[in-house]
Design a protein around this motif. Sequence first.
Motif, PDB file in Angstrom:
ATOM      1  N   ILE A  73       0.852  -1.011  -0.025  1.00  0.00           N
ATOM      2  CA  ILE A  73       0.067  -0.152   0.223  1.00  0.00           C
ATOM      3  C   ILE A  73       0.745   1.156   0.135  1.00  0.00           C
ATOM      4  CG2 ILE A  73      -1.709   1.366   1.424  1.00  0.00           C
ATOM      5  CD1 ILE A  73      -3.242  -1.082   1.955  1.00  0.00           C
ATOM      6  N   GLY A  74       1.744   1.413   0.835  1.00  0.00           N
ATOM      7  CA  GLY A  74       2.647   2.317   0.865  1.00  0.00           C
ATOM      8  C   GLY A  74       3.486   2.744  -0.337  1.00  0.00           C
ATOM      9  N   ARG A  75       4.043   1.390  -1.082  1.00  0.00           N
ATOM     10  CA  ARG A  75       4.760   1.551  -2.233  1.00  0.00           C
ATOM     11  C   ARG A  75       3.706   2.155  -3.356  1.00  0.00           C
ATOM     12  NH1 ARG A  75       5.051  -0.383  -7.092  1.00  0.00           N
ATOM     13  NH2 ARG A  75       3.080  -1.716  -7.024  1.00  0.00           N
ATOM     14  N   ARG A  76       2.551   1.829  -3.422  1.00  0.00           N
ATOM     15  CA  ARG A  76       1.515   2.222  -4.378  1.00  0.00           C
ATOM     16  C   ARG A  76       1.002   3.697  -4.371  1.00  0.00           C
ATOM     17  NH1 ARG A  76      -2.634  -2.434  -6.376  1.00  0.00           N
ATOM     18  NH2 ARG A  76      -1.077  -4.284  -6.124  1.00  0.00           N
ATOM     19  N   ALA A  77       1.226   4.136  -2.954  1.00  0.00           N
ATOM     20  CA  ALA A  77       0.911   5.445  -2.708  1.00  0.00           C
ATOM     21  C   ALA A  77       2.002   6.354  -3.190  1.00  0.00           C
ATOM     22  CB  ALA A  77       0.669   5.723  -1.176  1.00  0.00           C
ATOM     23  N   ARG A  78       3.310   5.932  -3.012  1.00  0.00           N
ATOM     24  CA  ARG A  78       4.365   6.807  -3.446  1.00  0.00           C
ATOM     25  C   ARG A  78       4.213   6.707  -5.106  1.00  0.00           C
ATOM     26  NH1 ARG A  78       6.473   3.773   0.837  1.00  0.00           N
ATOM     27  NH2 ARG A  78       7.476   2.166  -0.580  1.00  0.00           N
ATOM     28  N   ALA A  79       3.927   5.826  -5.764  1.00  0.00           N
ATOM     29  CA  ALA A  79       3.853   5.890  -7.191  1.00  0.00           C
ATOM     30  C   ALA A  79       2.829   6.661  -7.642  1.00  0.00           C
ATOM     31  CB  ALA A  79       3.590   4.177  -7.418  1.00  0.00           C
ATOM     32  N   LEU A  80       1.646   6.719  -7.055  1.00  0.00           N
ATOM     33  CA  LEU A  80       0.564   7.351  -7.491  1.00  0.00           C
ATOM     34  C   LEU A  80       0.988   9.091  -7.178  1.00  0.00           C
ATOM     35  CD1 LEU A  80      -2.370   5.160  -6.371  1.00  0.00           C
ATOM     36  CD2 LEU A  80      -1.652   5.760  -8.764  1.00  0.00           C
ATOM     37  N   ALA A  81       1.710   9.119  -6.177  1.00  0.00           N
ATOM     38  CA  ALA A  81       2.067  10.693  -5.744  1.00  0.00           C
ATOM     39  C   ALA A  81       2.742  11.427  -6.858  1.00  0.00           C
ATOM     40  CB  ALA A  81       2.605  10.501  -4.580  1.00  0.00           C
TER      41      ALA A  81
END
Length: 212
Positions: A73-81
Amino acid sequence: MKSQKFEKLGRAQKQYHRNRPWGLSSSGLYVPHDYSEKTGADLSWWDDVGFILNKRRVIVWWQHPRYLYSEEIGRRARALAGDDPSDGWLFEGGTKNYKQVGRSRKRLVSYTSRKPSEAQKQYYSACREIEQRLTVEGVEFEVGTSWSRERLSWATGIELIVPLEVRDEKELAVVAQLARKLLLGQTTLHAEFPGYRYTREHWLAERQAMPG
């Protein structure tokens, strides 16, 4: 035919343990963490435990599949940001702090980091907002069980991903026992957790018991 490299590592492991005795619990385990504030309702994320096998140390780095799910979840959040500005605010451009050690001498004792740039602040804010949303909604991602062994100069390291709960030393001992059985070839993860996958459904079902 035995590998000379592994034989050398084995001797180094025995020597290391002989020269630096491990402080073990009454149950024969190396327990690096405290459980006094844990309750039976707490969810577990990761832990470490050690034991002795054939006069050598074994250190187990255990993770619950939900921890790997939360990391995704953290990895995807950073990618989407978007792109991280990476302005180096934590290590670059900081202020050096000195302590007077004599009439004319000073000693560097610490650093004070500068504040992050506006672009960096916005990126962090975007990451937090997206991560909060994904934490509530969940993501399509699955985590299975796995284990791997690494021979080190001081111990055998075991990376173990299985769905156990560890809230006290008794439950920690279950992790150690499983790792020992895996090392000795007495069981497999398929036998212990047949077909197990941690999914979005698991995550959403556990959300109420998670901190924050």
